[in-house]
Scaffold this motif. Structure first.
Motif, short mmCIF file in Angstrom:
data_model
loop_
_atom_site.label_atom_id
_atom_site.label_comp_id
_atom_site.label_asym_id
_atom_site.label_seq_id
_atom_site.Cartn_x
_atom_site.Cartn_y
_atom_site.Cartn_z
N ARG A 1 -9.02 25.67 61.63
CA ARG A 1 -8.00 25.09 60.73
C ARG A 1 -8.53 24.99 59.31
N GLU A 2 -9.79 24.55 59.18
CA GLU A 2 -10.35 24.35 57.85
C GLU A 2 -10.52 25.67 57.09
N ILE A 3 -10.97 26.74 57.78
CA ILE A 3 -11.13 28.01 57.09
C ILE A 3 -9.78 28.66 56.79
N SER A 4 -8.72 28.19 57.48
CA SER A 4 -7.37 28.65 57.17
C SER A 4 -6.78 27.91 55.97
N ARG B 1 -4.01 18.80 58.62
CA ARG B 1 -3.32 18.51 59.88
C ARG B 1 -1.81 18.40 59.66
N ASP B 2 -1.42 17.85 58.52
CA ASP B 2 0.01 17.75 58.23
C ASP B 2 0.63 19.12 58.05
N ASP B 3 -0.12 20.06 57.45
CA ASP B 3 0.38 21.43 57.31
C ASP B 3 0.63 22.05 58.68
N LEU C 1 -1.22 30.50 64.70
CA LEU C 1 -1.17 30.04 63.31
C LEU C 1 -2.43 30.39 62.55
N TYR C 2 -3.58 30.29 63.21
CA TYR C 2 -4.86 30.57 62.54
C TYR C 2 -5.20 32.06 62.53
N GLY C 3 -4.36 32.88 63.16
CA GLY C 3 -4.59 34.32 63.16
C GLY C 3 -5.81 34.75 63.95
N VAL C 4 -6.06 34.08 65.08
CA VAL C 4 -7.24 34.38 65.89
C VAL C 4 -6.91 35.52 66.86
N ALA C 5 -7.70 36.57 66.81
CA ALA C 5 -7.49 37.75 67.67
C ALA C 5 -8.62 37.87 68.66
N ASP C 6 -8.47 38.78 69.63
CA ASP C 6 -9.54 39.06 70.59
C ASP C 6 -10.71 39.73 69.88
N PRO C 7 -11.94 39.50 70.35
CA PRO C 7 -12.31 38.81 71.59
C PRO C 7 -12.42 37.29 71.45
N GLN C 8 -12.41 36.79 70.20
CA GLN C 8 -12.57 35.35 70.00
C GLN C 8 -11.45 34.56 70.66
N ARG C 9 -10.24 35.10 70.60
CA ARG C 9 -9.09 34.42 71.18
C ARG C 9 -9.27 34.22 72.69
N SER C 10 -9.69 35.27 73.38
CA SER C 10 -9.89 35.18 74.83
C SER C 10 -11.01 34.20 75.17
#
Length: 289
Positions: A26-29, A33-35, A68-77
């Motif tokens: 979230r922070e690097i995005s 928290r309200d956003d 929302l954070y745009g996390v893709a594989d392999p990190q997402r998995s």
């Protein structure tokens, strides 16, 4: 008599890692928290509880955050798998040849720790390594690593040392077997520079350095190196970290933490005093040069 509030159960290490990773994403995005609440419909209070390891996120909530954070594989998995096992104790992270762009779990825990107790039998502790020594170690231990992978790991190892420059610097108590000091990693000059760096690091009030000399004979650290990490919050118990050929092993059971704490205490008692340890390292510097 008033009722005594039940003692809060300490969150398992996997849940703590999941919470920290979601907070980092979230922070690097660049989002508050309200956003996040505005864009996903996830209550800000719920997000706070997720990011502080008070609750495990529901699958739908976690997927929404990763989208929302745009996390893709392999990190997402990896994050989804971590969430499925977040309530279990202990954690073995399989060995991977390359270092991901995000910090590994160990580095993240180290950055959050109040204190680290580190015993090393064959290496100079990573937090006390010079860049040249680190490069020689990584090349030797990972002969199949590409130059790019070596550079990534060296950079990560050097960046870790920023924990001594924080407002509240990390308290490091490092115990080394004499064998780690006598092995000429990278050649005589690299080793001489490394030993000299150790003598200077030992002057830092946040660093305690001890050496177990060969004359001690057999000692409890001979089975292998380990790290004990202690955290500022009482609800976050200490964690034992062991690096092995199979992967990174994290132990959090009370009996494991107690056992390794006792081993460290025995090593501390058998090692030379900090002053005598620095004197021995200084003698080795003169021998090497």
């Amino acid at each position: 008599m008033g009722r005594v509030a039940p003692k809060r159960q300490a969150p398992p290490i996997r849940l703590r890692r999941l919470a920290a990773e979601l907070r980092r994403l979230r922070e690097i995005s660049g989002l508050t928290r309200d956003d996040v609440a505005e864009r996903t419909g996830i209550n800000a209070a719920t997000l706070y509880r997720i990011e502080t390891a008070k609750v495990r996120p529901q699958q739908r909530t976690l997927v929404g955050l990763l989208d929302l954070y745009g996390v893709a594989d392999p990190q997402r998995s990896e994050i989804l798998a971590l969430s499925r096992t977040a309530d279990e104790q202990g954690w073995l992270r399989p060995y991977h040849a390359d270092l991901p762009n995000e910090y590994t779990a160990y580095i993240s825990f180290e950055a959050e720790a109040r204190g680290v107790r580190n015993y090393e039998s064959l290496f100079v502790p990573g937090l006390l390594q010079t860049e040249d020594y680190a490069r020689a170690v990584i090349r030797g231990v990972l002969p199949m690593a590409t130059p790019k992978e070596v550079d990534q790991r060296v950079q990560a190892r050097v960046e870790r040392q920023a924990v001594f420059e924080k407002e509240h610097p990390l308290e490091l108590w490092a115990i080394l077997d004499e064998a780690a000091l006598r092995r000429e990693v990278g050649g005589r000059q690299v080793m001489a520079d490394q030993l000299d760096h150790l003598t200077k690091a030992a002057a830092d009030p946040h660093i305690t350095l001890q050496v177990i000399p060969f004359g001690t004979g057999a000692h409890p650290g001979m089975p292998g190196s380990f790290v004990l990490m202690d955290f500022p919050e009482a609800v976050d118990p200490s964690v034992v970290y062991i690096d092995s050929m199979a992967g990174d092993l994290f132990l959090e059971a009370e009996e494991d933490v107690r056992r390794y704490s006792q081993i460290f205490d025995h090593l501390r008692a058998q090692a030379l005093s900090p002053n005598d340890s620095v004197a021995l390292i200084g003698a080795l510097v003169r021998e090497t040069t």
